[in-house]
Write a protein that holds these residues in place. Structure first.
Motif, PDB file in Angstrom:
ATOM      1  N   GLU A  80      79.781  -0.640 -45.791  1.00  0.00           N
ATOM      2  CA  GLU A  80      81.071  -0.452 -46.811  1.00  0.00           C
ATOM      3  C   GLU A  80      80.975  -0.848 -48.254  1.00  0.00           C
ATOM      4  OE1 GLU A  80      84.307  -1.564 -44.582  1.00  0.00           O
ATOM      5  OE2 GLU A  80      84.073  -0.037 -42.853  1.00  0.00           O
ATOM      6  N   THR A  81      80.606  -2.381 -48.322  1.00  0.00           N
ATOM      7  CA  THR A  81      80.364  -2.894 -49.462  1.00  0.00           C
ATOM      8  C   THR A  81      79.336  -2.425 -50.375  1.00  0.00           C
ATOM      9  OG1 THR A  81      81.069  -4.988 -48.325  1.00  0.00           O
ATOM     10  CG2 THR A  81      80.155  -5.168 -50.454  1.00  0.00           C
ATOM     11  N   ALA A  82      78.172  -2.108 -49.754  1.00  0.00           N
ATOM     12  CA  ALA A  82      77.129  -1.261 -50.575  1.00  0.00           C
ATOM     13  C   ALA A  82      77.681  -0.085 -51.115  1.00  0.00           C
ATOM     14  CB  ALA A  82      75.938  -1.169 -49.477  1.00  0.00           C
ATOM     15  N   LYS A  83      78.381   0.860 -50.384  1.00  0.00           N
ATOM     16  CA  LYS A  83      78.917   1.966 -51.061  1.00  0.00           C
ATOM     17  C   LYS A  83      79.946   1.923 -51.982  1.00  0.00           C
ATOM     18  CE  LYS A  83      78.045   4.803 -46.612  1.00  0.00           C
ATOM     19  NZ  LYS A  83      78.787   5.640 -45.904  1.00  0.00           N
ATOM     20  N   ALA A  84      80.704   0.713 -51.876  1.00  0.00           N
ATOM     21  CA  ALA A  84      81.877   0.642 -52.912  1.00  0.00           C
ATOM     22  C   ALA A  84      81.568   0.273 -54.224  1.00  0.00           C
ATOM     23  CB  ALA A  84      82.769  -0.407 -52.269  1.00  0.00           C
ATOM     24  N   HIS A  85      80.385  -0.453 -54.631  1.00  0.00           N
ATOM     25  CA  HIS A  85      79.942  -0.869 -55.519  1.00  0.00           C
ATOM     26  C   HIS A  85      78.821  -0.534 -56.427  1.00  0.00           C
ATOM     27  CE1 HIS A  85      83.073  -4.315 -55.310  1.00  0.00           C
ATOM     28  NE2 HIS A  85      82.817  -4.339 -53.871  1.00  0.00           N
ATOM     29  N   ASP A  86      78.812  -0.638 -57.847  1.00  0.00           N
ATOM     30  CA  ASP A  86      77.693  -0.340 -58.634  1.00  0.00           C
ATOM     31  C   ASP A  86      77.068  -1.879 -58.734  1.00  0.00           C
ATOM     32  OD1 ASP A  86      75.604   0.108 -60.469  1.00  0.00           O
ATOM     33  OD2 ASP A  86      76.846   0.954 -61.920  1.00  0.00           O
ATOM     34  N   PHE A  87      75.890  -2.092 -58.237  1.00  0.00           N
ATOM     35  CA  PHE A  87      75.286  -3.454 -58.516  1.00  0.00           C
ATOM     36  C   PHE A  87      74.617  -3.759 -59.617  1.00  0.00           C
ATOM     37  CE2 PHE A  87      76.371  -3.178 -54.118  1.00  0.00           C
ATOM     38  CZ  PHE A  87      76.809  -4.442 -53.729  1.00  0.00           C
ATOM     39  N   GLY A  88      74.274  -2.724 -60.426  1.00  0.00           N
ATOM     40  CA  GLY A  88      73.562  -2.825 -62.003  1.00  0.00           C
ATOM     41  C   GLY A  88      72.195  -3.532 -61.617  1.00  0.00           C
ATOM     42  N   GLN A  89      72.295  -4.606 -62.397  1.00  0.00           N
ATOM     43  CA  GLN A  89      70.932  -5.286 -62.481  1.00  0.00           C
ATOM     44  C   GLN A  89      70.818  -6.728 -61.446  1.00  0.00           C
ATOM     45  OE1 GLN A  89      71.189  -7.195 -66.516  1.00  0.00           O
ATOM     46  NE2 GLN A  89      69.580  -5.737 -66.994  1.00  0.00           N
ATOM     47  N   THR A  90      71.949  -6.671 -60.589  1.00  0.00           N
ATOM     48  CA  THR A  90      71.937  -7.578 -59.439  1.00  0.00           C
ATOM     49  C   THR A  90      71.251  -6.858 -58.243  1.00  0.00           C
ATOM     50  OG1 THR A  90      73.927  -8.491 -60.284  1.00  0.00           O
ATOM     51  CG2 THR A  90      73.655  -8.804 -58.015  1.00  0.00           C
ATOM     52  N   VAL A 133      83.370  -9.625 -53.652  1.00  0.00           N
ATOM     53  CA  VAL A 133      81.994  -9.093 -53.893  1.00  0.00           C
ATOM     54  C   VAL A 133      81.843  -8.724 -55.371  1.00  0.00           C
ATOM     55  CG1 VAL A 133      79.947  -7.630 -53.470  1.00  0.00           C
ATOM     56  CG2 VAL A 133      81.110  -9.136 -51.622  1.00  0.00           C
ATOM     57  N   GLY A 134      82.810  -7.782 -55.785  1.00  0.00           N
ATOM     58  CA  GLY A 134      83.118  -7.068 -57.103  1.00  0.00           C
ATOM     59  C   GLY A 134      83.031  -8.270 -58.191  1.00  0.00           C
ATOM     60  N   GLU A 135      83.668  -9.483 -58.115  1.00  0.00           N
ATOM     61  CA  GLU A 135      83.669 -10.393 -58.860  1.00  0.00           C
ATOM     62  C   GLU A 135      82.539 -11.353 -58.908  1.00  0.00           C
ATOM     63  OE1 GLU A 135      86.889 -13.184 -57.912  1.00  0.00           O
ATOM     64  OE2 GLU A 135      88.144 -11.250 -57.468  1.00  0.00           O
ATOM     65  N   MET A 136      81.564 -11.107 -57.855  1.00  0.00           N
ATOM     66  CA  MET A 136      80.401 -11.974 -57.809  1.00  0.00           C
ATOM     67  C   MET A 136      79.395 -11.244 -58.326  1.00  0.00           C
ATOM     68  SD  MET A 136      81.726 -14.758 -56.469  1.00  0.00           S
ATOM     69  CE  MET A 136      80.271 -15.413 -56.618  1.00  0.00           C
ATOM     70  N   ILE A 137      79.263  -9.901 -58.519  1.00  0.00           N
ATOM     71  CA  ILE A 137      78.210  -9.173 -58.742  1.00  0.00           C
ATOM     72  C   ILE A 137      77.619  -9.392 -60.404  1.00  0.00           C
ATOM     73  CG2 ILE A 137      77.261  -6.900 -59.300  1.00  0.00           C
ATOM     74  CD1 ILE A 137      78.854  -5.859 -57.116  1.00  0.00           C
ATOM     75  N   PRO A 138      78.547  -9.852 -61.279  1.00  0.00           N
ATOM     76  CA  PRO A 138      78.090 -10.063 -62.654  1.00  0.00           C
ATOM     77  C   PRO A 138      77.545 -11.610 -62.632  1.00  0.00           C
ATOM     78  CG  PRO A 138      80.214  -9.209 -62.786  1.00  0.00           C
ATOM     79  CD  PRO A 138      80.016  -9.295 -61.295  1.00  0.00           C
ATOM     80  N   GLN A 139      77.935 -12.354 -61.527  1.00  0.00           N
ATOM     81  CA  GLN A 139      77.699 -13.694 -61.823  1.00  0.00           C
ATOM     82  C   GLN A 139      76.140 -14.185 -61.022  1.00  0.00           C
ATOM     83  OE1 GLN A 139      80.830 -16.549 -60.572  1.00  0.00           O
ATOM     84  NE2 GLN A 139      82.139 -14.849 -60.645  1.00  0.00           N
ATOM     85  N   ALA A 140      75.936 -13.397 -59.905  1.00  0.00           N
ATOM     86  CA  ALA A 140      74.828 -13.718 -59.109  1.00  0.00           C
ATOM     87  C   ALA A 140      73.682 -12.567 -59.361  1.00  0.00           C
ATOM     88  CB  ALA A 140      75.130 -13.550 -57.702  1.00  0.00           C
ATOM     89  N   ASP A 141      72.425 -13.121 -59.194  1.00  0.00           N
ATOM     90  CA  ASP A 141      71.341 -12.526 -59.517  1.00  0.00           C
ATOM     91  C   ASP A 141      70.924 -11.547 -58.247  1.00  0.00           C
ATOM     92  OD1 ASP A 141      70.895 -14.021 -62.009  1.00  0.00           O
ATOM     93  OD2 ASP A 141      69.316 -15.203 -60.935  1.00  0.00           O
ATOM     94  N   VAL A 142      71.457 -11.953 -57.039  1.00  0.00           N
ATOM     95  CA  VAL A 142      71.259 -11.205 -55.853  1.00  0.00           C
ATOM     96  C   VAL A 142      72.247 -11.451 -54.969  1.00  0.00           C
ATOM     97  CG1 VAL A 142      69.650 -10.839 -53.812  1.00  0.00           C
ATOM     98  CG2 VAL A 142      68.689 -11.429 -55.616  1.00  0.00           C
TER      99      VAL A 142
END
Length: 347
Positions: free
Chosen positions: A76-86, A44-53
């Motif tokens: 767990e995934t929601a807590k683990a990442h900063d989603f920024g503009q995604t 998921v961390g790799e996908m965040i910069p690629q996907a809008d949602v």
């Protein structure tokens, strides 16, 4: 019936006030990941910069014995990442399932301030939205959520299609709708196992030819009527329509065509079930650079949107100015996220 004066009031003391306009967001694709699959979650961390949602899926395609694991995995995934503009979304289980209540209560309590949208399956009427609306307000108040969680409805039953206009206007939480062709096909007892797209048996045959030759046949889209009805309901209520899934992962050409049909009809995005569909959605739901540059000419020639202008031999008026503004506004959102498109759009 709720009075118009109460429509934008919070439904629980201490809940955040509903949005009066949807927050600006680029949503060309909603990329799904299964909450219970650790291998996929690790990417998921790799996908965040690629996907809008990015959407954590808890419903269809999650086995019954993995529902709780999917919920835990999403949190767990929601807590683990900063989603920024995604955007961060989740698709919960339907209201009549034994998992739905825990989906909502646990997710709002744990990561309610990070989640943007709750996708609700099998919405059949405004009453489904009203229930979730009230429940979310109570949980927002209990857990001090700072912004209202939005609701995205999936249109996947015959009754839901019948009540689509009431669903679209049911709550200020309404973010938009997606077409769910597989469950809708089952609800309607349609004779297809395809998930989105056309069907070789559903088409139009050319009139008999005078020479008795072979008649031309054109395959048609099973979902066109429902899709257009959903778009009208969404746009007339200023919420966002989405195509939904295209199930044949290997057929990228057909996927692109279906996404393009949806874009031309007014959709802002579609679902991505595989990383390969992200690039297709970006290509399709980002305006064509040539059209953006032409639209910019229209806006420059008619700054206040009135009058008539001749541009490249074509007459432009207030109606085409409005079309041009829609195109340029979308291009600005894309340019803010994608440097390559910003260069192409000269923004």
């Amino acid at each position: 019936m709720k009075l118009p004066t109460n429509f934008y009031k919070p439904l629980a003391i201490g809940a955040p006030a509903p949005f009066r306009e949807l927050p600006v967001a680029l949503e060309r694709m909603i990329h799904f990941f299964p909450g219970h699959n650790e291998k996929v979650r690790a990417k998921v961390g790799e996908m965040i910069p690629q996907a809008d949602v990015i959407l954590g899926n808890l419903e269809d395609a999650i086995p019954a014995d993995a529902k709780e694991a999917a919920r835990r995995g999403f949190i767990e995934t929601a807590k683990a990442h900063d989603f920024g503009q995604t955007g961060l979304w989740t698709r919960i289980n339907p209201l009549n399932s034994p998992w739905m209540l825990d989906d909502i209560t646990e997710i709002v309590a744990a990561v309610g301030n990070k989640v943007d949208v709750i996708m609700l399956p099998k919405v059949e009427g405004a009453w489904d939205i009203h229930y979730l609306d009230q429940l979310l307000a109570q949980l927002e108040a209990r857990h001090s959520i700072q912004k209202p969680l939005l609701i995205h409805a999936i249109l996947e039953t015959a009754q839901g299609v019948k009540n689509v206009e009431e669903i679209a206007s049911a709550s200020p939480r309404m973010h938009g709708m997606s077409l769910g062709p597989a469950d809708l096909a089952a609800s309607r007892r349609m004779k297809t196992t395809r998930v989105g797209g056309g069907h070789p048996g559903y088409g139009v045959l050319e009139d008999p030819r005078a020479d008795g030759g072979k008649r031309a046949y054109a395959q048609q889209d099973l979902w066109h009527y429902t899709f257009a009805k959903m778009v009208d309901a969404c746009v007339s209520n200023d919420i966002r329509p989405f195509y939904g899934p295209f199930g044949d992962i290997q057929d990228s050409e057909a996927c692109e065509q279906q996404f393009r049909n949806a874009f031309l009809m007014g959709c802002v995005g579609a679902w991505s079930l595989h990383p390969g569909q992200i690039a297709i959605a970006k290509k399709v739901f980002s305006p064509d650079p040539a059209e953006v540059l032409f639209a910019k000419k229209i806006l420059a020639a008619m700054p206040d949107g009135t009058g008539v202008a001749m541009i490249d031999g074509k007459m432009q008026d207030d109606a085409t100015w409005k079309q041009a503004k829609v195109m340029v506004d979308l291009a600005k959102k894309v340019a803010a996220r994608d440097p390559d498109f910003a260069k192409a759009y000269e923004l």
